[in-house]
Scaffold this motif. Structure first.
Motif, PDB file in Angstrom:
ATOM      1  N   ASP A 261       0.823  -1.216   0.000  1.00  0.00           N
ATOM      2  CA  ASP A 261       0.000   0.000   0.000  1.00  0.00           C
ATOM      3  C   ASP A 261       0.854   1.261   0.000  1.00  0.00           C
ATOM      4  O   ASP A 261       0.681   2.148  -0.838  1.00  0.00           O
ATOM      5  CB  ASP A 261      -0.948   0.007   1.202  1.00  0.00           C
ATOM      6  CG  ASP A 261      -2.042  -1.038   1.084  1.00  0.00           C
ATOM      7  OD1 ASP A 261      -2.267  -1.526  -0.041  1.00  0.00           O
ATOM      8  OD2 ASP A 261      -2.674  -1.369   2.105  1.00  0.00           O
ATOM      9  N   LYS A 262       1.793   1.344   0.959  1.00  0.00           N
ATOM     10  CA  LYS A 262       2.580   2.579   1.028  1.00  0.00           C
ATOM     11  C   LYS A 262       3.550   2.688  -0.134  1.00  0.00           C
ATOM     12  O   LYS A 262       3.834   3.795  -0.617  1.00  0.00           O
ATOM     13  CB  LYS A 262       3.307   2.697   2.368  1.00  0.00           C
ATOM     14  CG  LYS A 262       4.304   1.617   2.691  1.00  0.00           C
ATOM     15  CD  LYS A 262       4.925   1.879   4.060  1.00  0.00           C
ATOM     16  CE  LYS A 262       5.981   0.845   4.413  1.00  0.00           C
ATOM     17  NZ  LYS A 262       6.599   1.137   5.746  1.00  0.00           N
TER      18      LYS A 262
ATOM     19  N   THR B  31       1.439   3.934  -3.090  1.00  0.00           N
ATOM     20  CA  THR B  31       1.075   5.348  -2.925  1.00  0.00           C
ATOM     21  C   THR B  31       2.268   6.248  -3.191  1.00  0.00           C
ATOM     22  O   THR B  31       2.170   7.251  -3.919  1.00  0.00           O
ATOM     23  CB  THR B  31       0.545   5.592  -1.498  1.00  0.00           C
ATOM     24  OG1 THR B  31      -0.624   4.806  -1.291  1.00  0.00           O
ATOM     25  CG2 THR B  31       0.208   7.058  -1.284  1.00  0.00           C
TER      26      THR B  31
ATOM     27  N   ASP C 287       2.926   9.106  -6.245  1.00  0.00           N
ATOM     28  CA  ASP C 287       3.221  10.511  -5.947  1.00  0.00           C
ATOM     29  C   ASP C 287       4.559  10.940  -6.536  1.00  0.00           C
ATOM     30  O   ASP C 287       4.689  12.054  -7.068  1.00  0.00           O
ATOM     31  CB  ASP C 287       3.227  10.731  -4.431  1.00  0.00           C
ATOM     32  CG  ASP C 287       1.833  10.658  -3.830  1.00  0.00           C
ATOM     33  OD1 ASP C 287       0.848  10.738  -4.600  1.00  0.00           O
ATOM     34  OD2 ASP C 287       1.725  10.529  -2.589  1.00  0.00           O
TER      35      ASP C 287
ATOM     36  N   GLN D  35       4.527  10.114   3.937  1.00  0.00           N
ATOM     37  CA  GLN D  35       4.755   8.746   4.398  1.00  0.00           C
ATOM     38  C   GLN D  35       5.593   8.706   5.671  1.00  0.00           C
ATOM     39  O   GLN D  35       5.954   7.632   6.148  1.00  0.00           O
ATOM     40  CB  GLN D  35       5.455   7.939   3.303  1.00  0.00           C
ATOM     41  CG  GLN D  35       4.636   7.756   2.039  1.00  0.00           C
ATOM     42  CD  GLN D  35       3.392   6.932   2.262  1.00  0.00           C
ATOM     43  OE1 GLN D  35       3.379   6.015   3.073  1.00  0.00           O
ATOM     44  NE2 GLN D  35       2.319   7.260   1.561  1.00  0.00           N
TER      45      GLN D  35
END
Length: 470
Positions: free
Chosen positions: A201-202, A205, A209, A233
């Motif tokens: 997930d991170k 993301t 970005d 983050q």
């Protein structure tokens, strides 16, 4: 002698055999054999405190036995006797007989003693002897990064990845550290990490970005966007490097200085000079003023934060966010009547803003400020806007609990749990409800779940644990 008090005879008969297997005995002095056998006996947990003593006796006879020094160091490390562990393991190292596992233990001992540089050296030595020891790479990189050596940490992670497949966390971290050097390389690592469940997930993301940032033609702005992506983050050390690049490339860019100031604050450094520089460059900068307000709040000077938030509210009279922040600061200052006005102003400005309605409801309940006439309608509005959200159902249940409508509160809290069986606040509020009803077993069951489902240091977990301890 009772059966319970009698030693395990079979174990005692086998002691010489065990000693021979453990120490590879050949004809040698009786005192040495006796010390080693006694050590095996002590290791059996009958006399754990005497274990190292017997090994020292053996070393008086054969002081060159590196494996015994490593064993002593291992035992001392388990007791968190850092200096004793270092001394023993270092003796094995000087004899060239310290194994990869021993170097890893020596690193832990140095780390425990606060010698980060020596710990890093030991971890890297362990990794060079046995590259399959992932923990050695991981610990070295972690200490390097904690000490501000981001390039060293990145190099260690590259060495790890060069040995073959590594876990997703290593790829993710290397992607973070590479962002300041080369966004394309960073994206490669992050996109690979996004395939790993533990960090998918991170990693996904962040890669999205950073990809958007990489499309910007202006290098200073590209660095700022990449830094903000990392900051979101929580990767503040890597973000700080990008913000520093922004201010170098564009020294008159207020936002670059503002975010650099925030990053330094997050890293435990003094961010105020950079924040003030941002405000000097552009007194109307939203980033500069909002981050200065945050700085003064974090430093327990809400009156100074109020100055900047009032300016922002005046500059942006149609934006609810500044009214919410003004309300929060006024609560910190104990001015509840003025705070209530700003929370109400926020929902008037943006009637569809769930966060504003929630803030109004929580303010009314937490501070017992018109909970029925202000808190209940606000909670109903939150539920109307997000009817299937467990947080909205829990909020309504919590408000009703405080209004002593236990039947309705219980219904909404159960509905919240139906939407999310691990939603910790609902379990906490149900636990509190059952305590009020005198149902201690039900209360304990729900409080236990609240404490276990919530983040360990979250308010929900802390309150649940306190109630369980009563």
């Amino acid at each position: 002698m009772s059966r319970e008090d009698r030693p395990d005879l079979i174990f005692l008969i086998l002691l010489p055999v065990l000693a021979a297997l453990a120490f590879n005995l050949w004809p040698r002095p009786f005192g040495l054999d006796q010390a080693l056998v006694s050590a095996v006996l002590a290791r059996s947990e009958r006399f754990p405190g005497e274990y190292n003593g017997y090994l020292y006796q053996a070393l008086e006879i054969e002081p060159w036995r590196g494996e015994l020094w490593e064993e002593i160091g291992t035992h001392e490390l388990a007791q968190e006797n850092w200096s004793e562990a270092i001394e023993a393991l270092a003796k094995a190292q000087r004899r060239g007989e310290l194994t990869a596992a021993g170097h890893l233990l020596l690193g832990k001992a140095y780390e425990g003693a606060g010698s980060a540089d020596k710990a890093i050296q030991s971890y890297l030595r362990a990794a060079s002897i046995d590259p399959t020891r992932k923990e050695a790479f991981r610990q070295a990189a972690s200490l390097q990064r904690a000490g501000g050596d981001l390039e060293g940490a990145a190099h260690t992670l590259r060495l790890w990845l060069a040995q073959g497949p590594a876990d997703g966390a290593a790829r993710y971290e290397l992607g973070v550290l590479e962002a300041a050097r080369d966004l394309n390389t960073s994206l490669g690592y992050l996109q690979a990490a996004a395939k790993e469940e533990t960090v998918s997930d991170k990693a996904e993301t962040l890669s999205k970005d950073l990809l958007r940032a990489s499309l910007e033609s202006d290098e200073a702005y590209r660095s700022l966007l990449a830094g903000r992506a990392l900051a979101r983050q929580g990767e503040w050390d890597a973000a700080a490097g990008l913000f520093e690049r922004t201010t170098t490339l564009a020294p008159d860019y207020a936002e670059g200085w503002a975010f650099l100031g925030q990053a330094r604050q997050e890293l435990g450094q003094d961010g105020l000079p950079a924040l003030r520089q941002a405000a000097r460059l552009d007194p109307r900068s939203v980033a500069a003023q909002s981050l200065l307000a945050l700085y003064w709040r974090q430093n327990n000077q809400p009156d100074l934060a109020l100055v900047y938030l009032n300016r922002l509210a005046n500059q942006n009279p149609e934006e609810a966010v500044w009214e919410l922040e003004l309300g929060n600061v006024l609560v910190e200052m104990g001015n509840l009547f003025s705070a209530a006005e700003h929370f109400q102003r926020a929902v008037e400005l943006d009637a569809g803003n769930v966060a504003a309605w929630r803030a109004l409801a929580e303010f009314a309940i937490v501070h017992s400020f018109e909970p029925r006439t202000m808190g209940l309608p606000a909670a109903r509005k939150v539920l109307l806007l997000t009817p299937n959200d467990p947080a909205a159902l829990d909020l309504m249940g919590w408000v009703l609990l405080n209004l002593e409508d236990l039947t309705s509160a219980e219904r909404f809290l159960h509905l919240a749990m139906q939407k999310d069986a691990r939603y910790a606040p609902a379990y906490l509020h149900l636990g509190q409800l059952y305590l009020q009803k005198g149902q201690s077993q039900l209360a304990e069951s729900h409080l236990w779940k609240a404490a276990n489902y919530a983040e360990p240091e979250s308010p929900t977990a802390i309150i649940a644990r306190r109630l369980l301890e009563r």
